[in-house]
Design a protein around this motif. Structure first.
Motif, short mmCIF file in Angstrom:
data_model
loop_
_atom_site.label_atom_id
_atom_site.label_comp_id
_atom_site.label_asym_id
_atom_site.label_seq_id
_atom_site.Cartn_x
_atom_site.Cartn_y
_atom_site.Cartn_z
N THR A 122 0.84 -1.19 0.00
CA THR A 122 0.00 0.00 0.00
C THR A 122 0.88 1.24 0.00
O THR A 122 1.78 1.37 0.83
CB THR A 122 -0.91 0.03 1.24
OG1 THR A 122 -1.73 -1.14 1.25
CG2 THR A 122 -1.80 1.26 1.23
N ARG A 123 0.64 2.15 -0.92
CA ARG A 123 1.44 3.37 -1.02
C ARG A 123 0.58 4.47 -1.66
O ARG A 123 -0.18 4.20 -2.59
CB ARG A 123 2.71 3.14 -1.84
CG ARG A 123 2.47 2.46 -3.15
CD ARG A 123 3.74 1.93 -3.79
NE ARG A 123 4.41 2.90 -4.65
CZ ARG A 123 4.06 3.12 -5.91
NH1 ARG A 123 3.03 2.49 -6.45
NH2 ARG A 123 4.73 3.99 -6.63
N PRO A 124 0.68 5.70 -1.17
CA PRO A 124 -0.13 6.80 -1.72
C PRO A 124 0.48 7.37 -2.99
O PRO A 124 0.86 8.54 -3.06
CB PRO A 124 -0.12 7.82 -0.58
CG PRO A 124 1.21 7.61 0.08
CD PRO A 124 1.48 6.13 -0.01
N ARG A 125 0.60 6.53 -4.01
CA ARG A 125 1.18 6.94 -5.28
C ARG A 125 0.36 6.37 -6.43
O ARG A 125 -0.29 5.32 -6.29
CB ARG A 125 2.63 6.46 -5.41
CG ARG A 125 3.60 7.09 -4.42
CD ARG A 125 3.80 8.58 -4.70
NE ARG A 125 4.83 9.19 -3.88
CZ ARG A 125 4.63 9.67 -2.66
NH1 ARG A 125 3.43 9.58 -2.10
NH2 ARG A 125 5.62 10.23 -1.99
N THR A 126 0.38 7.05 -7.57
CA THR A 126 -0.38 6.58 -8.73
C THR A 126 0.49 5.82 -9.73
O THR A 126 -0.03 5.10 -10.58
CB THR A 126 -1.02 7.77 -9.47
OG1 THR A 126 0.00 8.71 -9.85
CG2 THR A 126 -2.03 8.48 -8.56
N SER A 127 1.82 5.98 -9.65
CA SER A 127 2.71 5.29 -10.59
C SER A 127 2.84 3.82 -10.20
O SER A 127 2.74 3.47 -9.02
CB SER A 127 4.09 5.95 -10.60
OG SER A 127 4.67 5.89 -9.30
N PRO A 128 3.08 2.93 -11.16
CA PRO A 128 3.32 1.52 -10.84
C PRO A 128 4.51 1.38 -9.89
O PRO A 128 5.46 2.17 -9.94
CB PRO A 128 3.62 0.90 -12.20
CG PRO A 128 2.96 1.80 -13.19
CD PRO A 128 3.09 3.18 -12.62
N LEU A 129 4.46 0.38 -9.03
CA LEU A 129 5.51 0.18 -8.04
C LEU A 129 6.84 -0.19 -8.69
O LEU A 129 7.91 0.20 -8.22
CB LEU A 129 5.09 -0.92 -7.06
CG LEU A 129 6.08 -1.30 -5.96
CD1 LEU A 129 6.44 -0.08 -5.11
CD2 LEU A 129 5.51 -2.41 -5.09
N LEU A 130 6.79 -0.94 -9.79
CA LEU A 130 8.00 -1.38 -10.47
C LEU A 130 8.23 -0.56 -11.73
O LEU A 130 7.29 -0.24 -12.46
CB LEU A 130 7.92 -2.86 -10.82
CG LEU A 130 7.69 -3.83 -9.66
CD1 LEU A 130 7.67 -5.26 -10.17
CD2 LEU A 130 8.75 -3.66 -8.57
N ARG A 131 9.49 -0.26 -11.98
CA ARG A 131 9.86 0.42 -13.23
C ARG A 131 10.65 -0.54 -14.10
O ARG A 131 11.61 -1.17 -13.65
CB ARG A 131 10.70 1.67 -12.95
CG ARG A 131 11.29 2.27 -14.22
CD ARG A 131 12.04 3.56 -14.00
NE ARG A 131 12.83 3.89 -15.18
CZ ARG A 131 13.43 5.06 -15.38
NH1 ARG A 131 13.33 6.01 -14.46
NH2 ARG A 131 14.14 5.27 -16.47
#
Length: 226
Positions: free
Chosen positions: A183-192
């Motif tokens: 869970t993280r307050p971000r909209t980008s995918p966790l993996l790049r």
């Protein structure tokens, strides 16, 4: 020569053993000793001397290096860090005992929290001279941002090129790994996704794809920051 309490060194020793194991502990202690010696720090406090720490009596000011504009103080050519120092001496004095300067390194995003180079001061703020000068009047706390680096840093560029030692500085995750519990307050995918000489890799990027997490499971990363 400044002094370091042996009790502190013992705590460091226990933590290094916990993190990296007894097998490599002595090698890490030797690396630490080289760093300590480089900066002229001794290993013991004189008998009866209490090593300086901060406590409830201290007041710490937290600020960005450019929180003040030089035009308000009459010197347009003055670096913002010098303006901050001048303001503190003139208007704050000893009302605060320490200054916590938020990231002042060259960066690529997130108001300084995507560091490109930890060994440089952002030219828009000043130089190491201004940081040193500020530290002569106040105890300094510095926001290093040690959990991730900029995707424009040499560390990450070398990782993408497959160069040592940086190719082991980041967290690679199999793309099919179930990360639904994160869970993280971000909209980008966790993996790049990135291309390396070994093919496509997916690296952990908690905050954004410009902020690539480093892995402290590798002691070389720890010693980069030390």
């Amino acid at each position: 020569m400044r002094a370091v309490d042996r009790r502190i060194l013992q705590r460091i020793r226990r933590r290094l053993a916990l993190l990296y194991g007894e097998d490599v502990l002595e090698r890490l202690i030797q690396r630490l000793a080289l760093i300590v010696g480089r900066y002229g720090v001794g290993v013991t406090c004189p008998d009866g001397q209490v090593c300086a720490r901060w406590d409830q009596r201290d007041a710490v000011l937290i600020c960005y290096g450019d929180m003040l504009s030089a035009e308000h103080l009459g010197d347009l050519d003055e670096p913002p860090l010098a303006t901050l120092h001048k303001f503190l001496r003139k208007h704050v004095g000893d009302a605060v005992s320490a200054v916590h300067v938020l990231p002042f390194f060259p960066y690529s995003s997130d108001d300084g929290f995507s560091v490109i180079d930890y060994r440089s001061v952002d030219p828009a703020l000043g130089t190491w001279h201004e940081i040193q000068s500020l530290g002569e009047d106040y105890r300094l706390m510095v926001d290093l941002v040690i959990n991730h680096v900029s995707s424009q840093s040499n560390w990450f560029r070398n990782y993408c090129l497959g160069l040592a030692p940086e190719r082991h500085y980041f967290i690679e995750v199999d793309f099919d790994t179930d990360l639904s519990a994160v869970t993280r307050p971000r909209t980008s995918p966790l993996l790049r996704s990135v291309q390396t000489p070994g093919g496509e890799r997916h690296v952990w990027a908690t905050f954004s794809h410009d902020q690539i997490d480093v892995t402290f499971a590798n002691p070389d990363v720890l010693f980069e920051f030390l």
